[in-house]
Scaffold this motif. Sequence first.
Motif, mmCIF file in Angstrom:
data_model
loop_
_atom_site.group_PDB
_atom_site.id
_atom_site.type_symbol
_atom_site.label_atom_id
_atom_site.label_comp_id
_atom_site.label_asym_id
_atom_site.label_seq_id
_atom_site.Cartn_x
_atom_site.Cartn_y
_atom_site.Cartn_z
ATOM 1 N N GLY A 130 0.831 -1.206 0.000
ATOM 2 C CA GLY A 130 0.000 0.000 0.000
ATOM 3 C C GLY A 130 0.861 1.248 0.000
ATOM 4 O O GLY A 130 0.615 2.197 -0.756
ATOM 5 N N LEU A 131 1.904 1.205 0.812
ATOM 6 C CA LEU A 131 2.820 2.343 0.894
ATOM 7 C C LEU A 131 3.485 2.590 -0.461
ATOM 8 O O LEU A 131 3.492 3.703 -0.983
ATOM 9 C CB LEU A 131 3.880 2.039 1.955
ATOM 10 N N GLY A 132 3.992 1.506 -1.048
ATOM 11 C CA GLY A 132 4.707 1.612 -2.318
ATOM 12 C C GLY A 132 3.823 2.161 -3.418
ATOM 13 O O GLY A 132 4.246 2.981 -4.229
ATOM 14 N N ILE A 133 2.559 1.701 -3.444
ATOM 15 C CA ILE A 133 1.675 2.146 -4.514
ATOM 16 C C ILE A 133 1.215 3.586 -4.293
ATOM 17 O O ILE A 133 1.011 4.345 -5.228
ATOM 18 C CB ILE A 133 0.476 1.165 -4.647
ATOM 19 N N SER A 134 1.088 3.995 -3.022
ATOM 20 C CA SER A 134 0.523 5.320 -2.758
ATOM 21 C C SER A 134 1.540 6.449 -2.895
ATOM 22 O O SER A 134 1.163 7.603 -2.977
ATOM 23 C CB SER A 134 -0.112 5.359 -1.359
ATOM 24 N N VAL A 135 2.830 6.113 -2.904
ATOM 25 C CA VAL A 135 3.817 7.191 -3.007
ATOM 26 C C VAL A 135 4.219 7.386 -4.472
ATOM 27 O O VAL A 135 4.819 6.509 -5.074
ATOM 28 C CB VAL A 135 5.080 6.868 -2.172
ATOM 29 N N PRO A 136 3.908 8.552 -5.060
ATOM 30 C CA PRO A 136 4.306 8.773 -6.454
ATOM 31 C C PRO A 136 5.827 8.868 -6.566
ATOM 32 O O PRO A 136 6.498 9.262 -5.611
ATOM 33 C CB PRO A 136 3.676 10.127 -6.807
ATOM 34 N N ALA A 137 6.323 8.509 -7.751
ATOM 35 C CA ALA A 137 7.781 8.457 -7.950
ATOM 36 C C ALA A 137 8.452 9.798 -7.660
ATOM 37 O O ALA A 137 9.539 9.843 -7.090
ATOM 38 C CB ALA A 137 8.088 8.007 -9.371
ATOM 39 N N PHE A 138 7.779 10.925 -7.999
ATOM 40 C CA PHE A 138 8.477 12.200 -7.801
ATOM 41 C C PHE A 138 8.530 12.592 -6.331
ATOM 42 O O PHE A 138 9.460 13.274 -5.904
ATOM 43 C CB PHE A 138 7.853 13.319 -8.654
ATOM 44 N N VAL A 139 7.571 12.110 -5.550
ATOM 45 C CA VAL A 139 7.632 12.359 -4.106
ATOM 46 C C VAL A 139 8.764 11.532 -3.505
ATOM 47 O O VAL A 139 9.587 12.019 -2.719
ATOM 48 C CB VAL A 139 6.289 12.015 -3.420
ATOM 49 N N ALA A 172 21.591 5.025 -8.589
ATOM 50 C CA ALA A 172 21.045 4.171 -7.534
ATOM 51 C C ALA A 172 19.737 4.745 -6.961
ATOM 52 O O ALA A 172 18.701 4.071 -6.933
ATOM 53 C CB ALA A 172 22.073 3.979 -6.434
ATOM 54 N N LEU A 173 19.769 6.012 -6.529
ATOM 55 C CA LEU A 173 18.556 6.605 -5.947
ATOM 56 C C LEU A 173 17.429 6.684 -6.973
ATOM 57 O O LEU A 173 16.293 6.316 -6.666
ATOM 58 C CB LEU A 173 18.851 8.002 -5.382
ATOM 59 N N PRO A 174 17.720 7.168 -8.203
ATOM 60 C CA PRO A 174 16.649 7.180 -9.202
ATOM 61 C C PRO A 174 16.056 5.787 -9.424
ATOM 62 O O PRO A 174 14.832 5.652 -9.572
ATOM 63 C CB PRO A 174 17.349 7.676 -10.474
ATOM 64 N N ALA A 175 16.908 4.752 -9.425
ATOM 65 C CA ALA A 175 16.401 3.402 -9.658
ATOM 66 C C ALA A 175 15.480 2.977 -8.521
ATOM 67 O O ALA A 175 14.435 2.356 -8.743
ATOM 68 C CB ALA A 175 17.564 2.420 -9.797
ATOM 69 N N VAL A 176 15.834 3.352 -7.287
ATOM 70 C CA VAL A 176 14.962 3.024 -6.150
ATOM 71 C C VAL A 176 13.622 3.736 -6.324
ATOM 72 O O VAL A 176 12.550 3.126 -6.233
ATOM 73 C CB VAL A 176 15.626 3.426 -4.811
ATOM 74 N N ALA A 177 13.683 5.042 -6.640
ATOM 75 C CA ALA A 177 12.449 5.816 -6.806
ATOM 76 C C ALA A 177 11.581 5.209 -7.900
ATOM 77 O O ALA A 177 10.359 5.111 -7.771
ATOM 78 C CB ALA A 177 12.783 7.270 -7.132
ATOM 79 N N LEU A 178 12.240 4.774 -8.964
ATOM 80 C CA LEU A 178 11.508 4.244 -10.111
ATOM 81 C C LEU A 178 10.894 2.880 -9.810
ATOM 82 O O LEU A 178 9.801 2.557 -10.270
ATOM 83 C CB LEU A 178 12.480 4.146 -11.301
ATOM 84 N N SER A 179 11.597 2.064 -9.002
ATOM 85 C CA SER A 179 11.146 0.680 -8.819
ATOM 86 C C SER A 179 10.061 0.541 -7.753
ATOM 87 O O SER A 179 9.392 -0.486 -7.700
ATOM 88 C CB SER A 179 12.342 -0.201 -8.455
ATOM 89 N N ILE A 180 9.883 1.563 -6.923
ATOM 90 C CA ILE A 180 8.958 1.415 -5.785
ATOM 91 C C ILE A 180 7.537 1.031 -6.232
ATOM 92 O O ILE A 180 6.976 0.040 -5.761
ATOM 93 C CB ILE A 180 8.931 2.709 -4.939
ATOM 94 N N GLY A 181 6.977 1.793 -7.160
ATOM 95 C CA GLY A 181 5.586 1.571 -7.567
ATOM 96 C C GLY A 181 5.374 0.186 -8.168
ATOM 97 O O GLY A 181 4.530 -0.594 -7.697
ATOM 98 N N TYR A 182 6.154 -0.151 -9.196
ATOM 99 C CA TYR A 182 5.991 -1.458 -9.843
ATOM 100 C C TYR A 182 6.438 -2.596 -8.924
ATOM 101 O O TYR A 182 5.902 -3.690 -8.985
ATOM 102 C CB TYR A 182 6.760 -1.497 -11.159
ATOM 103 N N GLY A 183 7.440 -2.321 -8.071
ATOM 104 C CA GLY A 183 7.874 -3.331 -7.124
ATOM 105 C C GLY A 183 6.726 -3.734 -6.207
ATOM 106 O O GLY A 183 6.494 -4.918 -5.939
ATOM 107 N N ALA A 184 5.960 -2.740 -5.759
ATOM 108 C CA ALA A 184 4.814 -2.999 -4.890
ATOM 109 C C ALA A 184 3.770 -3.824 -5.637
ATOM 110 O O ALA A 184 3.167 -4.754 -5.088
ATOM 111 C CB ALA A 184 4.219 -1.683 -4.411
ATOM 112 N N TYR A 185 3.598 -3.470 -6.912
ATOM 113 C CA TYR A 185 2.625 -4.180 -7.736
ATOM 114 C C TYR A 185 3.026 -5.644 -7.910
ATOM 115 O O TYR A 185 2.208 -6.559 -7.773
ATOM 116 C CB TYR A 185 2.533 -3.431 -9.072
ATOM 117 N N ILE A 186 4.316 -5.886 -8.163
ATOM 118 C CA ILE A 186 4.804 -7.262 -8.323
ATOM 119 C C ILE A 186 4.650 -8.024 -7.006
ATOM 120 O O ILE A 186 4.234 -9.182 -6.976
ATOM 121 C CB ILE A 186 6.295 -7.259 -8.754
ATOM 122 N N ALA A 187 4.957 -7.359 -5.899
ATOM 123 C CA ALA A 187 4.831 -8.010 -4.589
ATOM 124 C C ALA A 187 3.381 -8.428 -4.341
ATOM 125 O O ALA A 187 3.094 -9.547 -3.909
ATOM 126 C CB ALA A 187 5.305 -7.062 -3.486
#
Lengths: 306, 547
Positions: A130-139, A172-187
Amino acid sequence: MTTVLGACGTIVASSFVIFVALSNAPGDPVAGLLGAKSTDAARAAKRAELGLDDPLLVRYWHWLTDALHGDFGTSVVFRQDVAGLIGPRLETTLLLVALASVLMLAAGISLGVAGGVSRRWRSLVSAAVGLGISVPAFVAAGFLTSVFAVSLGWFPTFGAGVGLLDRIHHLALPAVALSIGYGAYIAQLTSAAVHEESGKEHVETSRGRGISERRILRAHILTNAALPVMTASGLAIAGLVTGAVVVEEAFAIDGIGSLLVKSISSKDYSVVLAVSLVIVTVFVVMTTIIDIAQAFLDPRQRGAVR
Amino acid sequence: MAHQTSGPRRLGLLALSLAATAMLAACGNGSDDRPEPVTKDDLVDVLPRAKGGVDVVKWNLPAEPDTLDPANTVTYASGTVVRSLCDTLLTRDPDLALKPNLASYEVVSPTEIVYTIRDDVKFWDGTPLTAEDVAWSLNRMRSSDFVLSFAFINVKSIDVTGPDQVTVSFSEPDELFLNSGPALGVMEKKYSEEHADAIGTPDGGLMCSGPFELESWSPGSSIKLSRNPDYWNAERKPFAETVAFSFVGDATALTQALNAGEIDGAYEIPASAVPALSKSSVGRITFGRSMQGLNLNVARPDGPMSDNDVRQALQRGIDRGALADVIYNGAAEPTYTYVTPTTWPEGQKDAYQKAYDAFVAERKYDVEAAKKLVAKSGYDGETIVLALTAGDDTESRSAQLIQEQAAAIGLTVKLKPLQPLVYDQAGYDAAKRKELGLDLMLSSNFNGAPDPLEPMGFTSLPGQPYNYTDFDDAEATALLTEARQTFDDDQRAEMVIKAQQIIEEDSAVIPLLSTYTTTFLNDRLTGAITSFAYWSMPAMAFIGAAK
């Protein structure tokens, strides 16, 4: 063969749709090139030079025949060969997407499996999802930079770096920011698939026969859950390419995402077309790979792909 | 399931508040001994002189330049880079006064200026600068292909008339051309002809004589300059070995990079970044004089804004002070005539001030007076469409404030954000403005020279590109035309002030703010030019070690 032809057809059709859409979008590309203090005559001459007065189909035909010869034109804004403009940026974006994919799959699948098999982990995983999906990448980008780059000074705040190690450090940081949303979806998806498989009859039967949990997980649950997870992962990786647009802007990385944004706003036709086609191609390639892989994993679909 | 759906949402909020706390912590590490935030009382044109050399200055540009061709140098970004590479014919002081540079000049007759070229200047490749290079560079700029060609409209010919002499002849006298001198960059003819199609691109590069040489341009990521070891001008010998330009456009990303010390400095800091940066522990923010402004242009000759009472009502009904404080965070001040006070020529300030004070009194913020003007006008509640550029946060907030204040005096304003290219097109195309139904356009602009004729000509002479209301006053036209042909500063000022009186009466432009040049510089460095003169000078040459 059919698949390859279909893929090419999709790419050409997309290029046409993008070409038409771009031509009909409001705004005069010459406005950005000559500035508002230019004369009408100068603007007319520029339009003629750029071929903007030709009919749409003629312009598209010119573009297509050139593109088939590997010539994607010249950027009107940068007055530079499009291929030369895109090449180095594509490398950056692909590295960013590759890093984000690794993070997304590693974190997403392991969290998902943990949540799927363990009752204790389940609520924790769904909270994280829920956290991963609710936080937009730019935030996420702003948060990560202020903590890990500005306060702690572990990572640079912007740019893409030079040389592989420096690039990984920068991305590294951009990759983390980018992967959060889809990572949550995959999880989420993995967790659901594993949960569903572990409740199936043959799994219960195996348990009844006294087979170890570890072996059941490997032989029955994960193998069967792999199919939907793989499909989703393929699409998610393609999605990362488009998601890169936002993250590249936030971290001031010169990838194809930020190039696309800039080119759209200046109506730099040849660049927009080329970048869009790269993105369409990634999607087409990913879905084709998924189709083929599915056929191998699922005997029922074997023969569906020729 | 119910407890699970509320869980993530709460966690999401927690994450957000954590993020906010971390950001506050990150921004708030400025200690108490830091100087107070700057105000308009501290306008600074130049920082204390640098004490010594530095290896590198890392400078940010608001966007990547699309070209480094001196003939197309009209943006903040390209100006900052090109001026440090290519010497101009004339230049400015930090206080914006005109000075000789590659050439000294003499106005030999109202239609003839003779430039005498220095004999000690060499291009980066060691070739000496000749009058031929200068004449060729200027003639090239005249072509309508180049954005700067507008400065050459009255030029008849540009010829080499002596070994070190270039003569520019005019079809009619043109004082404004002289003032454009600091924008005219000179290139080596031979190199430029050999690289004709690629001049100013990452592939073609440049060959100039400036304090820095163009070392590399990696599209999308950086432009690097290196010191020209044989630079002719001792006053402008660079302190930095190299300058590395980055192109961070996002205000938050820029603030963070400056605070982390990854970027040393930047001009044109976005207004939204001013509060965070004025508390920075690693550097300081400076406001400098500038010829930049924010205006409301009446967009067409008909419609509700054609009623002069409505225009006068807007003059009185907008709280310019609030706009400057709330939206620009102090990086601007109210302005009451289209020609901003910083655009007044140095020697004639008193005369201009007198005329200006009358407008300040007449246009002071007064809701009641504005309401009366609306009541007296023929305004019947029609919607007034206000166009602005989409995507610019500061402009969009300014427009919202204007909309609210217009509502308070009884005017219904609708905001219409336009994509940049559509906005630009509407800027020169009357048909487009009509098609979009625009009544007002919020526009920020800057003048290249402290010369009121430049902005006034474009808005108030018949047939000029920004004369949206078809303003055509015979007396004003005669005054402006004569002023452009007058080289005596006092006489010219008198004519311009008279013309201004007539033009301002019509209020085709509602002036709002004069915006400052906002600069950030890391404490390890000093010497920066912090007025808008930076745009007309090799600004990077002055920046060096603070200790």
